[in-house]
Design a protein around this motif. Sequence first.
Motif, mmCIF file in Angstrom:
data_model
loop_
_atom_site.group_PDB
_atom_site.id
_atom_site.type_symbol
_atom_site.label_atom_id
_atom_site.label_comp_id
_atom_site.label_asym_id
_atom_site.label_seq_id
_atom_site.Cartn_x
_atom_site.Cartn_y
_atom_site.Cartn_z
ATOM 1 N N HIS A 81 0.830 -1.205 0.000
ATOM 2 C CA HIS A 81 0.000 0.000 0.000
ATOM 3 C C HIS A 81 0.862 1.252 0.000
ATOM 4 N N ALA A 82 1.864 1.296 0.864
ATOM 5 C CA ALA A 82 2.748 2.469 0.950
ATOM 6 C C ALA A 82 3.494 2.689 -0.363
ATOM 7 N N ALA A 83 4.016 1.612 -0.959
ATOM 8 C CA ALA A 83 4.752 1.726 -2.227
ATOM 9 C C ALA A 83 3.826 2.219 -3.335
ATOM 10 N N ALA A 84 2.624 1.689 -3.376
ATOM 11 C CA ALA A 84 1.674 2.096 -4.414
ATOM 12 C C ALA A 84 1.345 3.580 -4.305
ATOM 13 N N ILE A 85 1.049 4.045 -3.119
ATOM 14 C CA ILE A 85 0.686 5.452 -2.922
ATOM 15 C C ILE A 85 1.883 6.353 -3.223
ATOM 16 N N ALA A 94 -7.366 1.415 2.944
ATOM 17 C CA ALA A 94 -6.120 1.313 3.706
ATOM 18 C C ALA A 94 -5.918 -0.099 4.263
ATOM 19 N N PRO A 95 -4.666 -0.450 4.566
ATOM 20 C CA PRO A 95 -4.400 -1.764 5.152
ATOM 21 C C PRO A 95 -5.171 -1.964 6.448
ATOM 22 N N GLY A 96 -5.699 -3.149 6.600
ATOM 23 C CA GLY A 96 -6.412 -3.458 7.824
ATOM 24 C C GLY A 96 -7.146 -4.777 7.731
ATOM 25 N N GLY A 107 -6.031 -6.912 4.385
ATOM 26 C CA GLY A 107 -5.823 -6.480 3.008
ATOM 27 C C GLY A 107 -5.751 -4.978 2.852
ATOM 28 N N ALA A 108 -5.372 -4.570 1.658
ATOM 29 C CA ALA A 108 -5.324 -3.163 1.262
ATOM 30 C C ALA A 108 -5.639 -3.088 -0.227
ATOM 31 N N TYR A 109 -6.266 -1.992 -0.636
ATOM 32 C CA TYR A 109 -6.680 -1.790 -2.021
ATOM 33 C C TYR A 109 -6.110 -0.480 -2.558
ATOM 34 N N VAL A 110 -5.677 -0.510 -3.805
ATOM 35 C CA VAL A 110 -5.183 0.691 -4.491
ATOM 36 C C VAL A 110 -5.622 0.646 -5.949
#
Length: 127
Positions: A81-85, A94-96, A107-110
Motif C-alpha cells: 500500500h505504501a509503495a503504491a501510494i 487502507a491496510p487493515g 488487506g489493502a486496495y489501491v
Amino acid sequence: MFSHITLGTNDWPRARPFWQAVAAALDLPVLFEHEEGMAWGEMTGPKIFIGPAYDGQPASCGNGTHVAFLAGSRAAVDAFHAAAIAHGGTDEGAPGLRPHYHADYYGAYVRDPDGNKLQAVCHSSKG
C-alpha cells in the motif's frame, strides 16, 4: 488456479516506477522487461504482465475487476500500500483487517496509474 493476468497501460514510463515498487514490496521475481512493459512471476507458474493492450487500442480498466496479490505477511500488505501510494497509485482501502471475509483477512486496495484496481491480502494472523 490461474496461469497469468495481463493489465494494460497507456504510458509505460509513467507506470513503470509504480509497478516496480509494488512488485518489490510483494517480493515478486522479475520475469522479463521490454520497452513497453514488464512481467513478474515464474515461467511455469503464476505471473502478471503489464503493457499496452494487445489489440492496439487504448488500455482501459474493468469496472468490478480487481487483481488480488497474495502477500506473505501483514507487513508486506502495508509495504504494498505504501509503495503504491508513493509511486502514483491512489488509495481504495487502507491496510487493515476485513473480518467480514474471515477473522485473519488483512488487506489493502489501491488503483494503479491506469486505474486498475489492485489488492494485497494476507490470510494469516502471523506477521
